[in-house]
Design a protein around this motif. Sequence first.
Motif, PDB file in Angstrom:
ATOM      1  N   ASN A   1     -49.585 -19.827  11.926  1.00 38.61           N
ATOM      2  CA  ASN A   1     -50.839 -20.121  11.243  1.00 38.61           C
ATOM      3  C   ASN A   1     -50.798 -21.396  10.418  1.00 38.61           C
ATOM      4  O   ASN A   1     -51.827 -21.959  10.070  1.00 38.61           O
ATOM      5  N   ASP A   2     -49.611 -21.828  10.086  1.00 37.65           N
ATOM      6  CA  ASP A   2     -49.477 -23.031   9.269  1.00 37.65           C
ATOM      7  C   ASP A   2     -48.192 -23.733   9.676  1.00 37.65           C
ATOM      8  O   ASP A   2     -47.107 -23.350   9.277  1.00 37.65           O
ATOM      9  N   SER A   3     -48.367 -24.782  10.465  1.00 41.60           N
ATOM     10  CA  SER A   3     -47.195 -25.369  11.101  1.00 41.60           C
ATOM     11  C   SER A   3     -46.283 -26.102  10.112  1.00 41.60           C
ATOM     12  O   SER A   3     -45.250 -26.620  10.493  1.00 41.60           O
ATOM     13  N   SER A   4     -46.656 -26.119   8.834  1.00 39.04           N
ATOM     14  CA  SER A   4     -45.766 -26.785   7.883  1.00 39.04           C
ATOM     15  C   SER A   4     -44.732 -25.809   7.312  1.00 39.04           C
ATOM     16  O   SER A   4     -43.770 -26.202   6.674  1.00 39.04           O
ATOM     17  N   VAL A   5     -44.966 -24.521   7.556  1.00 45.96           N
ATOM     18  CA  VAL A   5     -44.016 -23.522   7.064  1.00 45.96           C
ATOM     19  C   VAL A   5     -42.755 -23.532   7.926  1.00 45.96           C
ATOM     20  O   VAL A   5     -42.848 -23.699   9.138  1.00 45.96           O
ATOM     21  N   ALA A   6     -41.621 -23.353   7.322  1.00 46.38           N
ATOM     22  CA  ALA A   6     -40.361 -23.215   8.064  1.00 46.38           C
ATOM     23  C   ALA A   6     -39.289 -22.882   7.056  1.00 46.38           C
ATOM     24  O   ALA A   6     -38.936 -23.711   6.233  1.00 46.38           O
ATOM     25  N   GLU A   7     -38.812 -21.675   7.104  1.00 48.37           N
ATOM     26  CA  GLU A   7     -37.903 -21.239   6.048  1.00 48.37           C
ATOM     27  C   GLU A   7     -36.575 -20.723   6.586  1.00 48.37           C
ATOM     28  O   GLU A   7     -36.477 -20.301   7.730  1.00 48.37           O
ATOM     29  N   ASN A   8     -35.598 -20.765   5.719  1.00 49.20           N
ATOM     30  CA  ASN A   8     -34.344 -20.062   5.951  1.00 49.20           C
ATOM     31  C   ASN A   8     -34.392 -18.780   5.154  1.00 49.20           C
ATOM     32  O   ASN A   8     -34.465 -18.834   3.932  1.00 49.20           O
ATOM     33  N   LEU A   9     -34.334 -17.648   5.800  1.00 44.24           N
ATOM     34  CA  LEU A   9     -34.362 -16.396   5.055  1.00 44.24           C
ATOM     35  C   LEU A   9     -33.072 -15.641   5.305  1.00 44.24           C
ATOM     36  O   LEU A   9     -32.623 -15.518   6.449  1.00 44.24           O
ATOM     37  N   CYS A  10     -32.511 -15.153   4.243  1.00 47.43           N
ATOM     38  CA  CYS A  10     -31.225 -14.467   4.354  1.00 47.43           C
ATOM     39  C   CYS A  10     -31.368 -12.990   4.011  1.00 47.43           C
ATOM     40  O   CYS A  10     -31.910 -12.635   2.969  1.00 47.43           O
ATOM     41  N   ILE A  11     -30.917 -12.154   4.904  1.00 42.63           N
ATOM     42  CA  ILE A  11     -30.994 -10.708   4.711  1.00 42.63           C
ATOM     43  C   ILE A  11     -29.652 -10.240   4.146  1.00 42.63           C
ATOM     44  O   ILE A  11     -28.603 -10.579   4.695  1.00 42.63           O
ATOM     45  N   PRO A  12     -29.675  -9.467   3.066  1.00 39.83           N
ATOM     46  CA  PRO A  12     -28.407  -9.005   2.505  1.00 39.83           C
ATOM     47  C   PRO A  12     -27.711  -7.984   3.401  1.00 39.83           C
ATOM     48  O   PRO A  12     -28.364  -7.324   4.207  1.00 39.83           O
ATOM     49  N   VAL A  13     -26.422  -7.886   3.276  1.00 38.19           N
ATOM     50  CA  VAL A  13     -25.673  -6.889   4.049  1.00 38.19           C
ATOM     51  C   VAL A  13     -24.897  -5.992   3.088  1.00 38.19           C
ATOM     52  O   VAL A  13     -24.734  -6.320   1.919  1.00 38.19           O
ATOM     53  N   LYS A  14     -24.424  -4.903   3.614  1.00 37.22           N
ATOM     54  CA  LYS A  14     -23.767  -3.935   2.738  1.00 37.22           C
ATOM     55  C   LYS A  14     -22.661  -3.223   3.503  1.00 37.22           C
ATOM     56  O   LYS A  14     -22.876  -2.760   4.626  1.00 37.22           O
ATOM     57  N   LEU A  15     -21.515  -3.139   2.899  1.00 38.53           N
ATOM     58  CA  LEU A  15     -20.410  -2.435   3.536  1.00 38.53           C
ATOM     59  C   LEU A  15     -20.697  -0.941   3.546  1.00 38.53           C
ATOM     60  O   LEU A  15     -21.049  -0.361   2.524  1.00 38.53           O
ATOM     61  N   GLU A  16     -20.555  -0.341   4.705  1.00 36.54           N
ATOM     62  CA  GLU A  16     -20.756   1.103   4.775  1.00 36.54           C
ATOM     63  C   GLU A  16     -19.428   1.760   5.128  1.00 36.54           C
ATOM     64  O   GLU A  16     -18.845   1.485   6.178  1.00 36.54           O
ATOM     65  N   ILE A  17     -18.991   2.595   4.205  1.00 38.34           N
ATOM     66  CA  ILE A  17     -17.672   3.190   4.342  1.00 38.34           C
ATOM     67  C   ILE A  17     -17.700   4.302   5.377  1.00 38.34           C
ATOM     68  O   ILE A  17     -18.480   5.239   5.274  1.00 38.34           O
ATOM     69  N   GLY A  18     -16.846   4.194   6.367  1.00 36.76           N
ATOM     70  CA  GLY A  18     -16.719   5.261   7.361  1.00 36.76           C
ATOM     71  C   GLY A  18     -15.372   5.937   7.192  1.00 36.76           C
ATOM     72  O   GLY A  18     -14.962   6.251   6.062  1.00 36.76           O
ATOM     73  N   GLU A  19     -14.688   6.116   8.288  1.00 34.39           N
ATOM     74  CA  GLU A  19     -13.401   6.810   8.212  1.00 34.39           C
ATOM     75  C   GLU A  19     -12.300   6.006   8.884  1.00 34.39           C
ATOM     76  O   GLU A  19     -11.233   6.527   9.177  1.00 34.39           O
ATOM     77  N   SER A  20     -12.563   4.741   9.131  1.00 39.90           N
ATOM     78  CA  SER A  20     -11.612   3.980   9.935  1.00 39.90           C
ATOM     79  C   SER A  20     -10.679   3.097   9.100  1.00 39.90           C
ATOM     80  O   SER A  20      -9.938   2.296   9.648  1.00 39.90           O
ATOM     81  N   VAL A  21     -10.762   3.253   7.783  1.00 38.68           N
ATOM     82  CA  VAL A  21      -9.851   2.488   6.923  1.00 38.68           C
ATOM     83  C   VAL A  21      -9.057   3.456   6.058  1.00 38.68           C
ATOM     84  O   VAL A  21      -9.616   4.346   5.428  1.00 38.68           O
ATOM     85  N   LYS A  22      -7.741   3.272   6.067  1.00 40.25           N
ATOM     86  CA  LYS A  22      -6.868   4.147   5.292  1.00 40.25           C
ATOM     87  C   LYS A  22      -6.644   3.562   3.913  1.00 40.25           C
ATOM     88  O   LYS A  22      -6.476   2.346   3.761  1.00 40.25           O
ATOM     89  N   ASN A  23      -6.661   4.435   2.914  1.00 38.79           N
ATOM     90  CA  ASN A  23      -6.394   3.988   1.553  1.00 38.79           C
ATOM     91  C   ASN A  23      -4.892   4.070   1.287  1.00 38.79           C
ATOM     92  O   ASN A  23      -4.304   5.146   1.326  1.00 38.79           O
ATOM     93  N   HIS A  24      -4.279   2.924   0.999  1.00 36.19           N
ATOM     94  CA  HIS A  24      -2.830   2.874   0.807  1.00 36.19           C
ATOM     95  C   HIS A  24      -2.420   3.138  -0.618  1.00 36.19           C
ATOM     96  O   HIS A  24      -1.263   2.929  -0.965  1.00 36.19           O
ATOM     97  N   ILE A  25      -3.375   3.487  -1.459  1.00 34.18           N
ATOM     98  CA  ILE A  25      -3.018   3.636  -2.876  1.00 34.18           C
ATOM     99  C   ILE A  25      -3.122   5.089  -3.345  1.00 34.18           C
ATOM    100  O   ILE A  25      -3.538   5.960  -2.674  1.00 34.18           O
TER     101      ILE A  25
END
Lengths: 335, 335
Positions: free
Chosen positions: A311-335
Amino acid sequence: MWSENKVRIKDIAEELGLSTATVSNVLHGKTKKISEQTVKKVEKKLEERGYIPNMAATLLARNNSRIIGVVVNNHAKYEGHVFEDSFISAAINHLSDEIENKGYFMMLKKAKRITEIIEFASMWNMDGIVVIGFCEDEYQDLRDRIRVPFVIYDGFAQEQNRFGNITIDDFDGGRQAGLYLKEAGHSKVLCVADNEVCMDRKRFEGVCEGLGEKACFLKIPMHEKDRHIFYEKHFQQFLSYTAIFAVSDFYALELMRFLQRKHVNIPEDISIIGFDGSADAKNSNPRLTTVVQDNKLRAQTAISLLIRMINDSSVAENLCIPVKLEIGESVKNHI
Amino acid sequence: MWSENKVRIKDIAEELGLSTATVSNVLHGKTKKISEQTVKKVEKKLEERGYIPNMAATLLARNNSRIIGVVVNNHAKYEGHVFEDSFISAAINHLSDEIENKGYFMMLKKAKRITEIIEFASMWNMDGIVVIGFCEDEYQDLRDRIRVPFVIYDGFAQEQNRFGNITIDDFDGGRQAGLYLKEAGHSKVLCVADNEVCMDRKRFEGVCEGLGEKACFLKIPMHEKDRHIFYEKHFQQFLSYTAIFAVSDFYALELMRFLQRKHVNIPEDISIIGFDGSADAKNSNPRLTTVVQDNKLRAQTAISLLIRMINDSSVAENLCIPVKLEIGESVKNHI
DNA sequence: CACAATAGGTTAATCGCATAACCTATATAA
DNA sequence: TTATATAGGTTATGCGATTAACCTATTGTG
């Protein structure tokens, strides 16, 4: 056989003794110069006769198509099954919803070269394009040669504009993963990724930042067969790490299955962490710890940006979507 | 900004001092009445100026669009993620390839009701439609109301025609699974399926045939939440069987994960067998034994049938794709 | 009362391409 | 010689919808 004639504006107009202009105006809500009576009559008739616009004619007359093209790089690594990849199919799924919500239509295409995109967009008079999976210089090329707005669905970080760019915070995602690994007591961490891909490098750098030290880097081949050879060849090397960060869930899960077949326990023997938050990651056993991105939000952002650009050819943006670590069961806690 | 004018046939014609008819005829290979010299000249100019046809104009003039619509039922069971389902995404992937191979374009759409399909096809003057995931009476309805040829990608067995119908041999697939279970020493077999779906019933009947006796039948709910309740509720019942046949890999894998979370070992405690041969089935742990179908062949068959129907409206066939049991690791041999 | 404004339309051109019908000059046949 | 083919095009119309420009009758205004 399949041929009862379609109802045209002209038919409606004739049946009511009106001109096509009036009917067309009613259709588009330009009713300021039409009596309420006539509007009602026309609307009733349109309903009755089941009028459906001929998009070809509309397109030709108005020179905009209400088509949004979605073009995905038919990358060799998918071996012809791009649309079955979980990231891509999620993208298509949500893009389809958003495009429809906004009253547009979706044409879907695999392409290998930029020229195909340009032709595709041009021949259908597309209003806009969403592109997925090409690399940075291809996008530069595209920008210089295409005449419709486009947004890069899997964008890369950068300042310039002239096209829409949806990115996720690759670096931060890597950082979160790295930090999590560090806090779980890992320090011998291997990253498998493709260092020629900008996105992969960002994620790797993020991991190093999170870990507080430089992780090891191993370039993963893109062809399936090469990857199997790669896994076999580096099997002993894998075992010398306590954790592996894969640049996508696709690789992470493939690697996990490979290791499990070799009787390596995940996460007891080796921890694995992925990136994408795909459905497959949720369904794996053990459930993959992964950096998730909100695909629905991403698609919404992409399409609403694209429509603003349309609708407005002067628009053009960089948009960044945040990400988030989701804990599953595939990492062992060594502590 | 995005606006250099496009090259039209008219431009080419003017630049060469020819009529548009001649250029158009060259474009379509109707060169019998044009000198070789002129043909060469026109072709060169077209190339030089990068002519790309305007499909809207073509469509309007010829009344065929070279668009094939692919419409998938936005079924509640997918909760808005239809295109992420492995059967559907494989279908889309291969259909896309075939459609492109044959020189057509693909428009993709989710729909809930038949009316949406009809509008979609009509407004774009589609040459043909591929439909997936609707039920039998909806297809009857569609046949009576649509004016373009369509093929049912996930067809059902039946004699009549007037539309294309791609089926797989559901009964035989069930039979192979049943026979395999019988030979592995299973007799207490449970089928989870939806008995309102024709396809599911066929598969169930096949299983009984293969087993040589009537298996138990349990109706699975279509909503995810209901299914989780369902799994919990029938947990004890599941344990009383030695094998479960699920009507799709989707259900089979969901059930397998549920049971594994409950510390039931697959296949030691319960065997599971699926249907579809999805990528997910290959990647599960243990690898799912399942009745596989060749999706690529299915898509090829569907599109080539559709195109025959487009070119000759008297064609309309039922084509059946064979299936084959693929042995994985999810069935225990009791003998 | 003269004139402008407004309501409620209509007319006709246009978008780019395809194609049937038509035209003209030359070659061939009878 | 006259008629007829043939080669090599051109002209003009239609596809269905949009839209700027135009028209006419009625109402409002000073």
